[in-house]
Design an enzyme around this catalytic site. Sequence first.
Site: not given
Length: 355
Positions: A255, A259, A268
């Site tokens: 990814r 998100h 993160y």
Amino acid sequence: MAQVLPAERGLRRVIGDGASVPDGEVEGLAEDDLRELYRQLVLLRTYDERSLVYHRQGRIGTYALFWNHEAMQVGSVYALEREDWIFPSYRESAIGLLRGMKPATVLSWWRGHPAGWWNPLEFNVASICVPIATHVPHAAGLAWGKKLRGESASVIVYFGDGATSEGAFHEGANFAGVMRAPLILFCNNNQWAISTPLEAQTAAPTLADKAIGYGLPASRVDGGDVLAVYEATREAVTRARAGEGPTFVEAVTYRAAPHATADDPSAYIDRERVEEERRNECVGRFEGYLRRAGVLTDELVDEARAEATEAMRQGIAEAEAEPPADPALVFEHAYSEPLPSFAADLDELRRVLDA
């Protein structure tokens, strides 16, 4: 035929790198098919990029990006027949465009407008599922129903890596395996369940290894390789039509976008890995493959981008032209018989909205 890479735990790949890794071919795909795959990739890429802009302009609500997931969606849907059913998650919100759905419909869904509802029977595309994995049993049930009726249709259900840790995934996969339902369980493993990395949610060496617990065959494929995805899905559909039951497909990618628009991944992510993945994104990879094969021209590139951009312009204009929804819809589909307070509650809601 795809190359199988043992060093990458059996990952299948067709598209090379234009240098040390040669390109492969997929049997049965003509040049016109390759061009159509490219158009569809550009359509979904344009939809995703424009939707992010529309969100930032306040024209749609919170949006789940699928940038660099287009190869998984286009490659797998292209392997289906029109009679086959699609069960999308929120990451595949625009997959209906590949079945002829209007961009305005999907944009209206993100705007929270009833014009974003569609009849699943019109496109053989189920409603978008936001709760994680709850649509897997639904897809398994429909697939089993097709089998009981003696129909040849298969069903594909999309979910992320995080969904494989949910009970609903277990129930759906187990049911499909026992009933030998014609189901393709398609996992887009982008290695993040929001901010939870893959290694923190499973001890399985690969997600494909989980399939053995349900008695299912599984394949691992490069999720950024539209041709490898097509080939793997076509094999799964062939098994389903032959009455051989379900297949688990793990499409591996990374990814390279948040998100969703409400997410701040800076806390993160590995920035270097993200930049590497963005340089190797799926649309550009396929464009390079087509140019090396002499199939893609500058004219086709410009034409595909212009068509997709215009479709999105028209789509947002149509979505924004929809009149305000009748608030009575909030009540009408909630109860089989209206409660005694229905009329008073609706009057109060209308008063508040008009204030």
